[in-house]
Write a protein that holds these residues in place. Structure first.
Motif, PDB file in Angstrom:
ATOM      1  N   UNK A  51       0.811  -1.199   0.000  1.00  0.00           N
ATOM      2  CA  UNK A  51       0.000   0.000   0.000  1.00  0.00           C
ATOM      3  C   UNK A  51       0.850   1.257   0.000  1.00  0.00           C
ATOM      4  N   UNK A  52       0.401   2.254  -0.751  1.00  0.00           N
ATOM      5  CA  UNK A  52       1.136   3.506  -0.873  1.00  0.00           C
ATOM      6  C   UNK A  52       0.157   4.674  -0.829  1.00  0.00           C
ATOM      7  N   UNK A  53       0.684   5.838  -0.504  1.00  0.00           N
ATOM      8  CA  UNK A  53      -0.115   7.061  -0.515  1.00  0.00           C
ATOM      9  C   UNK A  53       0.670   8.118  -1.284  1.00  0.00           C
ATOM     10  N   UNK A  54       0.041   8.707  -2.289  1.00  0.00           N
ATOM     11  CA  UNK A  54       0.711   9.733  -3.080  1.00  0.00           C
ATOM     12  C   UNK A  54      -0.185  10.957  -3.198  1.00  0.00           C
ATOM     13  N   UNK A  55       0.432  12.102  -3.337  1.00  0.00           N
ATOM     14  CA  UNK A  55      -0.294  13.355  -3.535  1.00  0.00           C
ATOM     15  C   UNK A  55      -0.131  13.791  -4.985  1.00  0.00           C
ATOM     16  N   UNK A  56      -1.238  13.960  -5.664  1.00  0.00           N
ATOM     17  CA  UNK A  56      -1.217  14.478  -7.035  1.00  0.00           C
ATOM     18  C   UNK A  56      -1.230  15.996  -6.968  1.00  0.00           C
ATOM     19  N   UNK A  57      -0.296  16.606  -7.642  1.00  0.00           N
ATOM     20  CA  UNK A  57      -0.175  18.061  -7.615  1.00  0.00           C
ATOM     21  C   UNK A  57      -0.914  18.688  -8.792  1.00  0.00           C
ATOM     22  N   UNK A  58      -1.138  19.986  -8.689  1.00  0.00           N
ATOM     23  CA  UNK A  58      -1.662  20.728  -9.829  1.00  0.00           C
ATOM     24  C   UNK A  58      -0.605  20.758 -10.924  1.00  0.00           C
ATOM     25  N   UNK A  59      -0.991  20.718 -12.180  1.00  0.00           N
ATOM     26  CA  UNK A  59       0.006  20.783 -13.255  1.00  0.00           C
ATOM     27  C   UNK A  59       0.665  22.151 -13.295  1.00  0.00           C
ATOM     28  N   UNK A  60       1.908  22.174 -13.774  1.00  0.00           N
ATOM     29  CA  UNK A  60       2.605  23.453 -13.949  1.00  0.00           C
ATOM     30  C   UNK A  60       1.900  24.249 -15.039  1.00  0.00           C
ATOM     31  N   UNK A  61       1.859  25.560 -14.865  1.00  0.00           N
ATOM     32  CA  UNK A  61       1.169  26.419 -15.830  1.00  0.00           C
ATOM     33  C   UNK A  61       2.119  27.513 -16.320  1.00  0.00           C
ATOM     34  N   UNK A  62       1.929  27.909 -17.566  1.00  0.00           N
ATOM     35  CA  UNK A  62       2.721  28.996 -18.142  1.00  0.00           C
ATOM     36  C   UNK A  62       4.215  28.747 -17.950  1.00  0.00           C
ATOM     37  N   UNK A  63       4.638  27.576 -18.417  1.00  0.00           N
ATOM     38  CA  UNK A  63       6.057  27.278 -18.333  1.00  0.00           C
ATOM     39  C   UNK A  63       6.538  26.973 -16.945  1.00  0.00           C
ATOM     40  N   UNK A  64       5.648  26.478 -16.084  1.00  0.00           N
ATOM     41  CA  UNK A  64       6.060  26.078 -14.752  1.00  0.00           C
ATOM     42  C   UNK A  64       5.739  27.094 -13.692  1.00  0.00           C
ATOM     43  N   UNK A  65       5.227  28.262 -14.072  1.00  0.00           N
ATOM     44  CA  UNK A  65       4.908  29.276 -13.071  1.00  0.00           C
ATOM     45  C   UNK A  65       3.718  28.836 -12.242  1.00  0.00           C
ATOM     46  N   UNK A  66       3.715  29.221 -10.985  1.00  0.00           N
ATOM     47  CA  UNK A  66       2.586  28.923 -10.121  1.00  0.00           C
ATOM     48  C   UNK A  66       1.387  29.736 -10.548  1.00  0.00           C
ATOM     49  N   UNK A  67       0.165  29.253 -10.244  1.00  0.00           N
ATOM     50  CA  UNK A  67      -1.026  30.021 -10.575  1.00  0.00           C
ATOM     51  C   UNK A  67      -0.982  31.390  -9.917  1.00  0.00           C
ATOM     52  N   UNK A  68      -1.518  32.378 -10.636  1.00  0.00           N
ATOM     53  CA  UNK A  68      -1.526  33.729 -10.109  1.00  0.00           C
ATOM     54  C   UNK A  68      -2.424  33.811  -8.889  1.00  0.00           C
ATOM     55  N   UNK A  69      -2.064  34.663  -7.910  1.00  0.00           N
ATOM     56  CA  UNK A  69      -2.917  34.797  -6.731  1.00  0.00           C
ATOM     57  C   UNK A  69      -4.232  35.444  -7.080  1.00  0.00           C
ATOM     58  N   UNK A  70      -5.196  35.310  -6.188  1.00  0.00           N
ATOM     59  CA  UNK A  70      -6.498  35.919  -6.401  1.00  0.00           C
ATOM     60  C   UNK A  70      -6.353  37.428  -6.427  1.00  0.00           C
ATOM     61  N   UNK A  71      -7.340  38.116  -7.055  1.00  0.00           N
ATOM     62  CA  UNK A  71      -7.269  39.559  -7.214  1.00  0.00           C
ATOM     63  C   UNK A  71      -7.186  40.283  -5.885  1.00  0.00           C
ATOM     64  N   UNK A  72      -7.804  39.763  -4.838  1.00  0.00           N
ATOM     65  CA  UNK A  72      -7.773  40.430  -3.544  1.00  0.00           C
ATOM     66  C   UNK A  72      -6.470  40.170  -2.793  1.00  0.00           C
ATOM     67  N   UNK A  73      -5.541  39.427  -3.418  1.00  0.00           N
ATOM     68  CA  UNK A  73      -4.258  39.182  -2.792  1.00  0.00           C
ATOM     69  C   UNK A  73      -4.204  37.944  -1.945  1.00  0.00           C
ATOM     70  N   UNK A  74      -5.352  37.337  -1.684  1.00  0.00           N
ATOM     71  CA  UNK A  74      -5.372  36.139  -0.844  1.00  0.00           C
ATOM     72  C   UNK A  74      -4.966  34.931  -1.662  1.00  0.00           C
ATOM     73  N   UNK A  75      -4.331  33.997  -1.001  1.00  0.00           N
ATOM     74  CA  UNK A  75      -3.964  32.759  -1.683  1.00  0.00           C
ATOM     75  C   UNK A  75      -5.206  31.991  -2.040  1.00  0.00           C
TER      76      UNK A  75
END
Length: 365
Positions: free
Chosen positions: A318-342
């Protein structure tokens, strides 16, 4: 890579656990899972650790049509216990394409010997007796507790009246999911995975999972390399060793050298997968590696249960793995919300996810 091949995981989730000494523990059920289970007739343990319900009775029995009647209303376009959204992923509904998993009969409490039995009802409301063989069996039965523990993969016997059954005894209390994985014998029928929730009364000590890529089972060490990315293919490769020596005596089991059951933590969406390629010939062994290609439907935590057979005995790592969000725009993280909150993390992601650990499951042959 030896005779083991690769298989794409489509439209559902992956998971692992099982068998005698088992290297994974189930997860505490998050709030999102509770809501999902309540939506499909499931129940959870009360705050004092006692399993809800009167015992080993099907908690969904009153949620869908009564046993003996078809569980899908062709005129409604919706499943009776989960809706179209739930039916999008395998294992989240008791009915699909006109077929329904009946109420499940099982012992009421841990340690009580008895039988587990059920029927598959066809579109005409009658018990299905004609099945297509898939992976050497007409039906695969998966049973797992809601925290991911006590996983079993077994093959019941079919009676002439359409009842599937096998001797059964629960080892621990809890809320269990019962999956029937099968293909109707009708020409052109597709494979289905239907599920029900069964409550087993008694004190419950939930287990917790953490990401794990190494499992120890009966002296064998199984190491997982690779990972999962939401919406993208990822390679999952399992290597089996014993006392530091690569194991090359992996035997064919259910038509393959490895057998993978995958569940998404939280709602336990299900997919039953095997390596791709031609079935191995009887008596021909392989190893130490078995590989799969998997695609997680969402970011989050996944439980992986790998069956392998050596010297006639099946074991599960048995194993446990975490699937991550895919990289976007050449690996950049998703942009933060407009109000600045994560942005809020996805369910089961690294942030806010319950701590998990290892535990034991059960493997019947």
């Amino acid at each position: 890579m030896n005779a083991a091949g690769r298989l794409g995981v489509y439209g559902a989730a992956l998971v692992v656990a099982f068998g005698g000494a088992f290297g994974l523990a189930g997860a505490l059920v998050p709030d999102g899972a509770v809501e999902a289970w309540q939506g499909t007739g499931g129940r959870t343990a009360d705050p004092e650790g006692h399993a809800a319900g009167a015992g080993g009775h099907d908690a969904d029995a009153g949620d869908g049509p009564a046993a003996g009647h078809a569980g899908h209303d062709p005129g409604s376009g919706a499943e009776p216990d989960g809706g179209a959204a739930s039916a999008a992923l395998p294992g989240l509904s008791q009915s699909a394409e006109g077929y329904q998993l009946s109420a499940v009969s099982a012992p009421a409490a841990p340690g009580e010997p008895g039988a587990l039995s059920f029927r598959i009802l066809g579109p005409d409301g009658e018990a299905l007796t004609d099945y297509a063989t898939s992976h050497e069996k007409d039906l695969h039965l998966i049973v797992v507790r809601s925290d991911g523990a006590r996983f079993r993969h077994v093959h019941p016997e079919l009676a002439a009246d359409g009842t599937w059954s096998l001797p059964w005894q629960w080892e621990e209390a809890g809320s269990y999911r019962v999956y029937a994985d099968f293909t109707p014998g009708a020409d052109g029928a597709s494979g289905l995975t239907l599920s029900r929730t069964v409550q087993v009364a008694g004190d419950l000590s939930p287990m917790v999972t953490e990401p794990s890529t190494v499992a120890e089972v009966d002296g064998y060490t199984v190491t997982l390399t690779g990972g999962l990315v939401a919406g993208e293919e990822g390679t999952l490769e399992f290597a089996v060793t014993r006392d530091g020596r690569p194991v090359t005596e992996l035997e064919p089991y259910l038509g393959a050298y490895g057998h993978l059951v995958a569940l998404r933590e939280g709602d336990l969406a299900y997919l039953h997968v095997h390596p791709e390629g031609e079935a191995p010939q009887p008596g021909v062994t392989a190893g130490p590696e078995v590989a799969f290609v998997g695609e997680a439907p969402t970011a989050g935590r996944y439980l992986l249960y790998l069956d392998f057979q050596v010297a006639g005995q099946v074991r599960t790592a048995a194993f446990v793995v975490d699937a991550e969000h895919p990289a976007r725009d050449g690996g950049a993280d998703p942009a933060p919300a407009e109000d600045g909150a994560d942005q809020a993390p996805a369910e089961g992601g690294a942030e806010g996810a319950p701590s998990d650990g290892g535990g034991h499951g059960d493997h019947d042959h």
